[in-house]
Design an enzyme around this catalytic site. Structure first.
Site, mmCIF file in Angstrom:
data_model
loop_
_atom_site.group_PDB
_atom_site.id
_atom_site.type_symbol
_atom_site.label_atom_id
_atom_site.label_comp_id
_atom_site.label_asym_id
_atom_site.label_seq_id
_atom_site.Cartn_x
_atom_site.Cartn_y
_atom_site.Cartn_z
ATOM 1 N N ARG A 215 21.280 37.986 14.597
ATOM 2 C CA ARG A 215 20.906 39.403 14.447
ATOM 3 C C ARG A 215 19.489 39.511 13.906
ATOM 4 N NH1 ARG A 215 26.566 40.120 11.788
ATOM 5 N NH2 ARG A 215 27.815 40.682 13.603
ATOM 6 N N PHE A 231 29.377 46.096 23.040
ATOM 7 C CA PHE A 231 30.403 45.488 22.180
ATOM 8 C C PHE A 231 29.872 45.466 20.740
ATOM 9 C CE2 PHE A 231 30.308 43.378 26.365
ATOM 10 C CZ PHE A 231 31.572 43.669 26.861
ATOM 11 N N ALA A 282 32.202 48.861 28.123
ATOM 12 C CA ALA A 282 30.876 48.240 28.234
ATOM 13 C C ALA A 282 30.505 47.959 29.694
ATOM 14 C CB ALA A 282 30.841 46.950 27.423
ATOM 15 N N CYS A 342 32.045 34.054 21.817
ATOM 16 C CA CYS A 342 32.756 33.439 20.697
ATOM 17 C C CYS A 342 34.013 32.715 21.178
ATOM 18 C CB CYS A 342 33.078 34.476 19.628
ATOM 19 S SG CYS A 342 34.092 35.824 20.235
HETATM 20 N N1 SAH Z 1 28.956 42.153 18.685
HETATM 21 C C1 SAH Z 1 29.850 42.392 17.578
HETATM 22 C C2 SAH Z 1 31.155 41.673 17.704
HETATM 23 C C3 SAH Z 1 31.962 42.067 18.897
HETATM 24 S S1 SAH Z 1 33.654 42.184 18.531
HETATM 25 C C4 SAH Z 1 29.162 42.047 16.264
HETATM 26 O O1 SAH Z 1 27.996 41.638 16.254
HETATM 27 O O2 SAH Z 1 29.791 42.187 15.219
HETATM 28 C C5 SAH Z 1 34.247 42.863 20.002
HETATM 29 C C6 SAH Z 1 34.039 44.367 20.127
HETATM 30 O O3 SAH Z 1 34.102 44.663 21.514
HETATM 31 C C7 SAH Z 1 35.107 45.208 19.450
HETATM 32 O O4 SAH Z 1 34.481 46.167 18.647
HETATM 33 C C8 SAH Z 1 35.843 45.877 20.609
HETATM 34 O O5 SAH Z 1 36.224 47.221 20.305
HETATM 35 C C9 SAH Z 1 34.813 45.883 21.676
HETATM 36 N N2 SAH Z 1 35.278 45.852 23.067
HETATM 37 C C10 SAH Z 1 36.157 45.013 23.626
HETATM 38 N N3 SAH Z 1 36.241 45.230 24.944
HETATM 39 C C11 SAH Z 1 35.382 46.235 25.232
HETATM 40 C C12 SAH Z 1 34.989 46.907 26.424
HETATM 41 N N4 SAH Z 1 35.526 46.580 27.593
HETATM 42 N N5 SAH Z 1 34.061 47.880 26.351
HETATM 43 C C13 SAH Z 1 33.515 48.215 25.153
HETATM 44 N N6 SAH Z 1 33.846 47.622 24.001
HETATM 45 C C14 SAH Z 1 34.758 46.635 24.032
#
Ligand code: SAH
Length: 398
Positions: A215, A231, A282, A342
């Protein structure tokens, strides 16, 4: 808790002590002489590990029903495994984090790498979350909690026991308070900014400290730019970019509670004016923006694990490739793209290949600026390189 002289004994098959002798922390079930007494040892017991000739190799946690049958706790066969032993390990883990970070927000215990097999502890100031991923750790949670009290005396402890590893150990899911009280989202700090996490609420996890350094790197390239973070979860990437001076950031997630925490963080850091939360799928949003011809200076796509088990590998790899293709389409010429994964079943070369293919699919070229894993509060056991599950590739596209 454990009277060392009376510990049950596990004997390995001839020759099967070698990997342990070289420093590996696990014994697989087919390496153990699984006779009737061994099978009868209650899962989660501490055992004395012996080679086929009867030489003591150390003490380990044991579960006769799992592929990883024994996890080494100590090479000292005479050690006593009790809450003081656990406290010693937690104290060492804390000393390392105190060296690494000024502020008390990090992964405090990262399982085998910290000498505490299958135990995860995250720290949010005086609140900690604990995940016990083996029957031993689950059965000995009272000792783990006593050890945490001894070392840290946290105001609140949350048990966040909802992992796939627990399911493999036959342990139930649970998420509950073990100590103290937690009132709404917890505040944490990372890279000098404030964030919010809700380890007890609707979201399964609290905060992903593993991306801290990634980040910071991306944010250092975001100044003055338009940023979109897919995400986004609680806004780790998005808000760090805004705090570093991005002109605008959009956090895209399908979870409203996650977006609310991201918006709260934007507010707390005084960057709400540059921040937008967008609730959407997404992939749909990536497609829509690409078709609309929109571009961004920084595009971040760090999704949940697409490959949860080995059998999903092909499908998951295609998802990483597609994600990269769509994200590349909306990355401005000269812009920055971060693709994350991950999934521990996807090794770095395999992930890199999906990203490379996705770029070609999008008709884009570029260069890798950084290909990194988790930060040092997620140390890796030297004999378990596969436990380095996180991959974050940052590219500049032409
Ligand atoms: N990038 C984040 C971690 C991702 S965790 C960080 O830096 O902390 C995964 C996230 O993806 C969750 O918040 C979940 O709600 C979201 N998610 C999972 N599938 C998704 C989709 N198809 N579209 C949008 N969000 C999604």
């Amino acid at each position: 808790m454990t009277d060392t002289p009376r510990l049950p004994v596990i004997r390995l098959h001839p020759g099967r002590h070698k990997r342990i002798g070289l420093g590996h922390p696990w014994v697989y079930s087919n390496e153990v002489q699984m006779d009737a007494p061994a099978k009868a040892i209650p899962p989660g017991s501490v055992v004395r590990l012996l080679d086929a000739g009867g030489t003591a190799l150390g003490l380990a946690t044991f579960n006769p029903h799992t592929l990883i049958a024994a996890r080494v706790l100590t090479r000292d066969p005479g050690a006593t495994i009790d809450s003081a032993f656990l406290a010693g390990r937690i104290r060492s883990a804390l000393a390392l984090r105190s060296r690494l970070y000024d502020r008390p927000f990090y992964r405090l215990v990262h399982a085998e790498a910290d000498g505490l097999p299958a135990l995860i502890v995250d720290r949010y100031g005086d609140v900690v979350t604990v995940q016990a991923n083996s029957v031993f750790m689950d059965r000995h949670l009272p000792d783990v909690l006593a050890a945490l009290d001894d070392v840290l005396d946290p105001a609140a402890v949350i048990l966040r026991n909802d992992s796939t590893q627990r399911a493999m150990e036959g342990l139930p899911e649970e998420s509950r308070l073990a100590k103290g009280a937690v009132d709404g989202p917890i505040r944490l700090e990372e890279n000098g900014a404030a964030f919010f996490a809700d380890p007890l609420g609707g979201q399964k996890t609290g905060w992903f400290y593993d991306q801290r350094d990634n980040r910071a790197f991306v944010a250092s390239l975001a100044r003055g730019g338009r940023v979109i973070d897919f995400f986004s979860y609680n806004g780790g990437f998005a808000v760090t970019c805004a705090v570093s001076g991005a002109a605008s950031v959009i956090a895209v997630d399908r979870s409203q509670p996650a977006l609310d925490n991201a918006a709260r963080a934007a507010e707390a850091n005084g960057v709400a004016g540059a921040f937008e939360a967008r609730r959407a799928d997404a992939f749909n949003e990536l497609d829509r923006l690409a078709n609309a011809g929109e571009t961004f200076d920084v595009v971040i796509a760090d999704p949940p694990a697409f490959v949860k088990s080995k059998k999903d590998l092909a499908v998951g790899c295609r998802a990483y490739r597609k994600m990269t293709r769509l994200a590349a389409r909306i990355t401005a010429p000269g812009g920055i793209l971060l693709a994350g994964s991950c999934s521990h079943n996807v090794d770095p070369p395999t992930f890199a290949e999906q990203v490379a293919r996705g770029l070609v699919d999008a008709g884009r070229s570029g260069r890798i600026l950084r290909f990194a894993g988790a930060g040092p509060d997620h140390p890796v056991h030297p004999h378990l390189p596969e436990s380095a599950y996180l991959k974050a590739m940052v590219l500049q596209l032409d």
